[in-house]
Design a protein around this motif. Structure first.
Motif, PDB file in Angstrom:
ATOM      1  N   VAL A 296      19.526  20.386  52.289  1.00  0.00           N
ATOM      2  CA  VAL A 296      19.594  21.525  53.199  1.00  0.00           C
ATOM      3  C   VAL A 296      21.042  21.626  53.696  1.00  0.00           C
ATOM      4  CG1 VAL A 296      17.188  21.423  53.863  1.00  0.00           C
ATOM      5  CG2 VAL A 296      18.837  20.067  55.124  1.00  0.00           C
ATOM      6  N   PRO A 297      21.476  22.803  54.154  1.00  0.00           N
ATOM      7  CA  PRO A 297      22.891  23.004  54.487  1.00  0.00           C
ATOM      8  C   PRO A 297      23.518  21.936  55.379  1.00  0.00           C
ATOM      9  CG  PRO A 297      21.798  25.117  54.421  1.00  0.00           C
ATOM     10  CD  PRO A 297      20.727  24.091  54.227  1.00  0.00           C
ATOM     11  N   PRO A 298      22.867  21.454  56.447  1.00  0.00           N
ATOM     12  CA  PRO A 298      23.520  20.427  57.258  1.00  0.00           C
ATOM     13  C   PRO A 298      23.851  19.155  56.471  1.00  0.00           C
ATOM     14  CG  PRO A 298      21.683  21.386  58.448  1.00  0.00           C
ATOM     15  CD  PRO A 298      21.589  21.895  57.049  1.00  0.00           C
TER      16      PRO A 298
ATOM     17  N   ALA B 183      15.496  25.831  52.622  1.00  0.00           N
ATOM     18  CA  ALA B 183      14.971  25.755  53.988  1.00  0.00           C
ATOM     19  C   ALA B 183      15.670  26.677  54.980  1.00  0.00           C
ATOM     20  CB  ALA B 183      14.982  24.320  54.530  1.00  0.00           C
ATOM     21  N   MET B 184      16.931  26.983  54.764  1.00  0.00           N
ATOM     22  CA  MET B 184      17.651  27.882  55.666  1.00  0.00           C
ATOM     23  C   MET B 184      18.834  28.472  54.904  1.00  0.00           C
ATOM     24  SD  MET B 184      19.402  24.941  58.041  1.00  0.00           S
ATOM     25  CE  MET B 184      18.038  23.817  57.796  1.00  0.00           C
ATOM     26  N   SER B 185      19.452  29.490  55.480  1.00  0.00           N
ATOM     27  CA  SER B 185      20.552  30.178  54.811  1.00  0.00           C
ATOM     28  C   SER B 185      21.742  29.243  54.597  1.00  0.00           C
ATOM     29  CB  SER B 185      20.979  31.385  55.642  1.00  0.00           C
ATOM     30  OG  SER B 185      22.028  32.078  55.005  1.00  0.00           O
ATOM     31  N   LEU B 186      22.344  29.333  53.427  1.00  0.00           N
ATOM     32  CA  LEU B 186      23.503  28.523  53.077  1.00  0.00           C
ATOM     33  C   LEU B 186      24.775  29.267  53.458  1.00  0.00           C
ATOM     34  CD1 LEU B 186      24.738  26.022  51.659  1.00  0.00           C
ATOM     35  CD2 LEU B 186      24.607  27.318  49.514  1.00  0.00           C
ATOM     36  N   ASP B 187      25.507  28.713  54.414  1.00  0.00           N
ATOM     37  CA  ASP B 187      26.751  29.316  54.872  1.00  0.00           C
ATOM     38  C   ASP B 187      27.785  29.314  53.750  1.00  0.00           C
ATOM     39  OD1 ASP B 187      28.447  30.098  57.411  1.00  0.00           O
ATOM     40  OD2 ASP B 187      29.645  28.619  56.322  1.00  0.00           O
TER      41      ASP B 187
ATOM     42  N   GLY C 150      24.279  32.968  50.524  1.00  0.00           N
ATOM     43  CA  GLY C 150      23.704  33.798  51.578  1.00  0.00           C
ATOM     44  C   GLY C 150      22.552  34.659  51.105  1.00  0.00           C
ATOM     45  N   ALA C 151      22.438  34.867  49.776  1.00  0.00           N
ATOM     46  CA  ALA C 151      21.323  35.654  49.241  1.00  0.00           C
ATOM     47  C   ALA C 151      20.209  34.717  48.775  1.00  0.00           C
ATOM     48  CB  ALA C 151      21.794  36.518  48.074  1.00  0.00           C
ATOM     49  N   LEU C 152      18.966  35.197  48.831  1.00  0.00           N
ATOM     50  CA  LEU C 152      17.842  34.396  48.332  1.00  0.00           C
ATOM     51  C   LEU C 152      17.873  34.309  46.823  1.00  0.00           C
ATOM     52  CD1 LEU C 152      14.964  35.794  50.567  1.00  0.00           C
ATOM     53  CD2 LEU C 152      16.512  33.884  51.032  1.00  0.00           C
ATOM     54  N   GLY C 153      18.380  35.350  46.167  1.00  0.00           N
ATOM     55  CA  GLY C 153      18.527  35.328  44.721  1.00  0.00           C
ATOM     56  C   GLY C 153      17.580  36.256  44.008  1.00  0.00           C
ATOM     57  N   LEU C 154      17.151  35.830  42.829  1.00  0.00           N
ATOM     58  CA  LEU C 154      16.310  36.616  41.932  1.00  0.00           C
ATOM     59  C   LEU C 154      14.978  35.900  41.731  1.00  0.00           C
ATOM     60  CD1 LEU C 154      19.124  37.207  39.280  1.00  0.00           C
ATOM     61  CD2 LEU C 154      18.327  38.876  40.973  1.00  0.00           C
ATOM     62  N   PRO C 155      13.926  36.634  41.339  1.00  0.00           N
ATOM     63  CA  PRO C 155      12.631  35.981  41.131  1.00  0.00           C
ATOM     64  C   PRO C 155      12.697  34.911  40.043  1.00  0.00           C
ATOM     65  CG  PRO C 155      12.370  38.361  41.249  1.00  0.00           C
ATOM     66  CD  PRO C 155      13.846  38.099  41.169  1.00  0.00           C
ATOM     67  N   PHE C 156      11.982  33.813  40.258  1.00  0.00           N
ATOM     68  CA  PHE C 156      11.871  32.729  39.281  1.00  0.00           C
ATOM     69  C   PHE C 156      11.118  33.228  38.043  1.00  0.00           C
ATOM     70  CE2 PHE C 156      12.298  27.970  40.358  1.00  0.00           C
ATOM     71  CZ  PHE C 156      13.619  28.140  40.719  1.00  0.00           C
TER      72      PHE C 156
END
Length: 551
Positions: free
Chosen positions: A293-295, A321-325, A365-371
Motif C-alpha cells: 500500500v502507498p505508505p 487499498a488507497m490512491s497512489l500518490d 492516480g487512476a484505477l486503470g482498466l478492467p481485468f
C-alpha cells in the motif's frame, strides 16, 4: 481482452500448491525471517495439517477459523483446511475481543487455529466455548539459531519472546506439535469442487455493516489467472515476492496465498510491516515483486535511499487499498528502476477488478482498466438501470468470474449489492475517460451533499494535503441543518505548525469550488486507519460528532 475470451482454469485452490510441489519441489516457497520451507515440505505439512483437522472432526463444508498473523503456519493451515473441502474463515489477530467473538459466532466454526497472543480473545478466561482451539507458537517457525537466542536470559530476548508468545489455556493443544507428529492425509481423500465456498473474509462491504464475504474456489482461481495474465512478465519458479500484506485481507490472500504459489515463487514472509525487517529480508533474498500500500512504498523508498540499500531487483510492484500518490510512485520507480502500478478491487471481487497496464501507459492516480474477463458499467447511483453518459461520474458496477458468491448466510445483504445479471454494486463513484481509464471520485456512502452540491472528500483532501504545515487530512460531512452537511477537514499537523480555517480556505480557494470549501477544521493527533493503512473516514466522522455532542 474481451470478457468471453478469458477462461477460468479448471482448478481448485489446493491444486495450486500441488502443481507447484510437483513442478518446483525444491524451490523455497517460504522464507520466514531466515527459516526456509520448500514447496515439497509445504505440501507435506499441508497434508499433515489436513489430517490434524480431520481428526478434530472437520468435514467438507465446515468452517475452520484462522486467527493468525503472516507466518508459515498460516499458509499450512490455509491449504490444509481447503484440502479437506472445509471453508477457511480468516480473522485479524489484532481485532478487538468483541469483534472477534461476534465473527466466530456468526460463521459457527468448531475448530480455531490461533496465535498464542490471540488466545485471550478467542477463549476469554480460558473458556473454549465448546470449540477445539489449537495454538500456534510463532517462534516455532523461526530459524534454529533465532530460537536459541530467544531462550537467553537477557532483557532483549525476553522482550522478543513476550512479543511473539503468550499463555496457553488448559485444553488448548499445540498446532505445531500436532502437525509435526501426524501422518499426512491419504492422497485419495476427496477434495473440494470449484463452486464450493473456499474462504470467508470479513469486511464492511459496500454498506459499512460488518459481514462475511464468501469466495468460492472458482472466484479465487479466476483472480489468480487474471492477475497472471495482466502481469505477463512474471517468470515461473524465479520470482521472489514480499508477503507483508496481511493474509487475512483479500489483497494479501490473493497475492501471497494463491498467486505467488501458482507461480512457484519464493515468498519473504513477515509477521508485520517493519522497514528494518523488510530491508533485511531483501538483502537476504533480492525481491522481484512487491505488493503493498502507498505508505509502505513511501517509507521503504526513503529508508533505502537513506541507508544505501539496493532495491533494484524489484521489477514490478502493485499498490492497492488507497490512491497512489504520483510523487510516491515516481520516487519508488527512481529507487528501484522497476515499474509500480495501481490496482482496484474490493473483498467482494476476490479482490482485483481493474488495474493499470504494466507499461509506460500506466497512469498513477487512476484505477486503470478492467481485468481480463471483467465487465464494468457506470450507472446512476439512484437508478442503477440507467447508464451514465460518457465521461460523467456514476456508480461502478462490476461483473466477472471473480465476483463473490454472496455474504455468508445473509441473503438480504447480498440482494442489496447484487443486481440482475450478476452485476455487483461497488458503492464507488467513478468516471471513465475517453481512452477507457477509470478514475475514482469517491465512495458513494462518503459523498458529502452540501447545499445540494455533491462534494467528493478525496478532492478536498488532495487540495488541503499539500498545504504547508499539514501532514495528513481526512474530509467528512457533518449534519448542518438546511445545508444538509457541512464540509469538515480533520487535520494532522506537522510539529509546531498552526493552521486555522481561514488559512485552509485561503490555500484552497483557487483549487476548489466554493461549495466544496471546508466550513470548519479539527486538529487531531493522528487519523484512524485500517490494517492496510487506509484512513477510516467513517471513524473520523464518529469521533468529530462525539466531540461536538460533549461540548
Amino acid at each position: 481482452m474481451a470478457p468471453d475470451a478469458f477462461t477460468v482454469p479448471a482448478l481448485t485452490v489446493p491444486d495450486l500448491l500441488a502443481d507447484a510441489a510437483g513442478s518446483v519441489p525444491d524451490n523455497v516457497a517460504l522464507d520466514f525471517l531466515g527459516a526456509s520451507t520448500t514447496y515439497r515440505e509445504l505440501a507435506d505439512q499441508a497434508d499433515r495439517a489436513a489430517a490434524v483437522l480431520a481428526a478434530a472432526g472437520v468435514r467438507a463444508g465446515d468452517r475452520v477459523a484462522l486467527v493468525l498473523p503472516n507466518c508459515p503456519q498460516h499458509v499450512v493451515a490455509f491449504y490444509g483446511a481447503l484440502r479437506l473441502g472445509a471453508v477457511v474463515a480468516e480473522h485479524n489477530p489484532l481485532a478487538s475481543p468483541t469483534e472477534l467473538q461476534a465473527q466466530l459466532a456468526a460463521h459457527g466454526a468448531d475448530v480455531v487455529v490461533a496465535w498464542e497472543k490471540s488466545l485471550d480473545k478467542v477463549c476469554p478466561g480460558g473458556d473454549l466455548q465448546g470449540r477445539t482451539v489449537l495454538a500456534v507458537d510463532l517462534t516455532a517457525a523461526l530459524p534454529r539459531r533465532s530460537r536459541f537466542l530467544l531462550r537467553l536470559p537477557v532483557p532483549a530476548a525476553r522482550a522478543q519472546r513476550e512479543a511473539m508468545r503468550g499463555p496457553v489455556p488448559s485444553g488448548v493443544a499445540s498446532w505445531d506439535r500436532l502437525v509435526r507428529r501426524t501422518a499426512p492425509l491419504p492422497a485419495d481423500h476427496p477434495g473440494p469442487a470449484q463452486e464450493d465456498t473456499a474462504v470467508l473474509l470479513h469486511t464492511g462491504g459496500t454498506t459499512g455493516t460488518p459481514k462475511a464475504v464468501a469466495l468460492t474456489h472458482r472466484n479465487l482461481v479466476a483472480n489468480v489467472a487474471q492477475s497472471a495474465t495482466w502481469i505477463s512478465g512474471l517468470r515461473y519458479g524465479e520470482e521472489v515476492f514480499t508477503a507483508v500484506l496481511p493474509f487475512f485481507h483479500a489483497f494479501g490472500l490473493t497475492l501471497c496465498l494463491t498467486t505467488a504459489v501458482r507461480l512457484g515463487a519464493t515468498q519473504l514472509v513477515f509477521p508485520k510491516f517493519d522497514v528494518d525487517m523488510v530491508l533485511a529480508g531483501t538483502r537476504r533474498r533480492p525481491v522481484t515483486f512487491f505488493g503493498g500500500v502507498p505508505p509502505m512504498f513511501a517509507r521503504l523508498a526513503a529508508a533505502a535511499e537513506e541507508r544505501d540499500v539496493d532495491l533494484t531487483s524489484v521489477r514490478f510492484a502493485i499498490s492497492g487499498a488507497m490512491s497512489l500518490d504520483r510523487e510516491v510512485a515516481a520516487t519508488w520507480e527512481r529507487v528501484t528502476g522497476g515499474l509500480i502500478i495501481e490496482g482496484y478491487g474490493m473483498t467482494e471481487t476476490s479482490p482485483v477488478a481493474l488495474g493499470n497496464p504494466l507499461s509506460p501507459e500506466r497512469r498513477p492516480g487512476a484505477l486503470g482498466l478492467p481485468f481480463p474477463g471483467t465487465e464494468i458499467r457506470i450507472v446512476d447511483p439512484e437508478n442503477p438501470a440507467v447508464d451514465m453518459p460518457e465521461g460523467e461520474t456514476g456508480e461502478l458496477l462490476i461483473r466477472g468470474p471473480q465476483v463473490f458468491a454472496g455474504y455468508w448466510q445473509n441473503p438480504e445483504a447480498t440482494a442489496e449489492v447484487m443486481l440482475e445479471g450478476g452485476w455487483l454494486r461497488t458503492g464507488d463513484l467513478v468516471h471513465r475517460d475517453a481512452d477507457g481509464f477509470v478514475t475514482l471520485a469517491d465512495r458513494r456512502k462518503e459523498l458529502i451533499i452540501s447545499g445540494g452540491f455533491n462534494v467528493y472528500p478525496s478532492q478536498v483532501e488532495d487540495a488541503v494535503r499539500a498545504m504547508p504545515g499539514v501532514r495528513d487530512v481526512a474530509v467528512v460531512g457533518l449534519p448542518d441543518g438546511h445545508r444538509g452537511e457541512s464540509v469538515v477537514a480533520a487535520l494532522v499537523l506537522e510539529p509546531g505548525a498552526h493552521v486555522d480555517l481561514g488559512a485552509v480556505r485561503r490555500w484552497a480557494e483557487d483549487k476548489l469550488s466554493h461549495y466544496a470549501m471546508p466550513r470548519s477544521v479539527a486538529v487531531l493527533e493522528d487519523l484512524p486507519r485500517s490494517q492496510l493503512g487506509k484512513v477510516l473516514r467513517r471513524v473520523v466522522r464518529e469521533q468529530l460528532m462525539a466531540k461536538n455532542r460533549h461540548r
